[in-house]
Design a protein around this motif. Sequence first.
Motif, PDB file in Angstrom:
ATOM      1  N   ASP A  55      -3.762   4.852  -8.564  1.00 24.74           N
ATOM      2  CA  ASP A  55      -2.481   5.219  -7.962  1.00 24.74           C
ATOM      3  C   ASP A  55      -2.624   5.310  -6.443  1.00 24.74           C
ATOM      4  OD1 ASP A  55      -1.232   7.515 -10.494  1.00 24.74           O
ATOM      5  OD2 ASP A  55      -1.057   5.366 -10.242  1.00 24.74           O
ATOM      6  N   THR A  56      -1.758   4.620  -5.716  1.00 33.67           N
ATOM      7  CA  THR A  56      -1.809   4.652  -4.267  1.00 33.67           C
ATOM      8  C   THR A  56      -1.222   5.969  -3.786  1.00 33.67           C
ATOM      9  OG1 THR A  56      -1.522   2.269  -4.237  1.00 33.67           O
ATOM     10  CG2 THR A  56      -1.153   3.440  -2.180  1.00 33.67           C
ATOM     11  N   ALA A  57      -1.951   6.693  -2.917  1.00 34.20           N
ATOM     12  CA  ALA A  57      -1.487   7.990  -2.465  1.00 34.20           C
ATOM     13  C   ALA A  57      -0.411   7.839  -1.387  1.00 34.20           C
ATOM     14  CB  ALA A  57      -2.660   8.799  -1.943  1.00 34.20           C
ATOM     15  N   VAL A  58      -0.705   7.022  -0.373  1.00 35.10           N
ATOM     16  CA  VAL A  58       0.235   6.745   0.700  1.00 35.10           C
ATOM     17  C   VAL A  58       0.395   5.226   0.781  1.00 35.10           C
ATOM     18  CG1 VAL A  58       0.786   7.021   3.140  1.00 35.10           C
ATOM     19  CG2 VAL A  58      -0.563   8.775   1.964  1.00 35.10           C
ATOM     20  N   SER A  59       1.600   4.760   0.585  1.00 31.96           N
ATOM     21  CA  SER A  59       1.830   3.312   0.598  1.00 31.96           C
ATOM     22  C   SER A  59       2.811   2.954   1.702  1.00 31.96           C
ATOM     23  CB  SER A  59       2.352   2.833  -0.758  1.00 31.96           C
ATOM     24  OG  SER A  59       3.566   3.483  -1.078  1.00 31.96           O
ATOM     25  N   GLN A  60       2.613   1.775   2.247  1.00 29.86           N
ATOM     26  CA  GLN A  60       3.474   1.263   3.315  1.00 29.86           C
ATOM     27  C   GLN A  60       3.899  -0.152   2.959  1.00 29.86           C
ATOM     28  OE1 GLN A  60       0.476   2.860   6.712  1.00 29.86           O
ATOM     29  NE2 GLN A  60       2.079   1.513   7.474  1.00 29.86           N
ATOM     30  N   THR A  61       5.136  -0.462   3.287  1.00 35.06           N
ATOM     31  CA  THR A  61       5.616  -1.835   3.131  1.00 35.06           C
ATOM     32  C   THR A  61       6.464  -2.210   4.343  1.00 35.06           C
ATOM     33  OG1 THR A  61       7.509  -1.006   1.854  1.00 35.06           O
ATOM     34  CG2 THR A  61       5.634  -1.866   0.606  1.00 35.06           C
ATOM     35  N   PRO A  62       6.320  -3.439   4.833  1.00 33.73           N
ATOM     36  CA  PRO A  62       5.366  -4.455   4.368  1.00 33.73           C
ATOM     37  C   PRO A  62       3.978  -4.216   4.967  1.00 33.73           C
ATOM     38  CG  PRO A  62       6.637  -5.314   6.183  1.00 33.73           C
ATOM     39  CD  PRO A  62       7.165  -3.925   5.927  1.00 33.73           C
TER      40      PRO A  62
END
Lengths: 115, 112
Positions: free
Chosen positions: A1-8
């Motif tokens: 599980d990704t704790a902190v995700s950014q897109t793009p």
Amino acid sequence: DTAVSQTPKYLVTQMGNDKSIKCEQNLGHDTMYWYKQDSKKFLKIMFSYNNKELIINETVPNRFSPKSPDKAHLNLHINSLELGDSAVYFCASSRPPDTLQETQYFGPGTRLLVL
Amino acid sequence: DQQVKQNSPSLSVQEGRISILNCDYTNSMFDYFLWYKKYPAEGPTFLISISSIKDKNEDGRFTVFLNKSAKHLSLHIVPSQPGDSAVYFCAARVDSNYQLIWGAGTKLIIKP
């Protein structure tokens, strides 16, 4: 599980465009941050939100506007992009700083290139 | 004005030896210091921290030393492993302040 995700993860765009970078954290943290890593590799704080309230707003152009729809999200909107905005932007989250052993957890970064 | 300085942009160490990364600061109000490790194309990850009331904190192969009178801290990695090759950032904070002040980073290269 990704704790902190950014897109793009990567964003290439023309000068003058408006773009947004999204950030989400699933750690249950109250505090979120946006950093800019410039060409000299310094990490500079741009904004910080605690419980959706802006608490740090460093000297950044007002073309940059953070938006926190809820505690788990802090998005960064950039108007009228300029060449100098090219950098890596990191989102981070943490518990409040008076928490023992408080540390910041970072997303993978968004590499923005303005042409 | 850089309040947190990492004067060595890079450091090369033989595998198995000790790696020592240094950090100097100017603000005597800093009371909490952190080291972060960063691999290419990833965000920094927390490594180890130390409060100003201590002079040493150890976690496995990683030890951070704080010399408040010299306003200096160092990170020791023993023994150094190839997976330790990364950029190491030193950061500091004033008590209960949300803002971390970061150094420019030191790129550590572990040679096999």
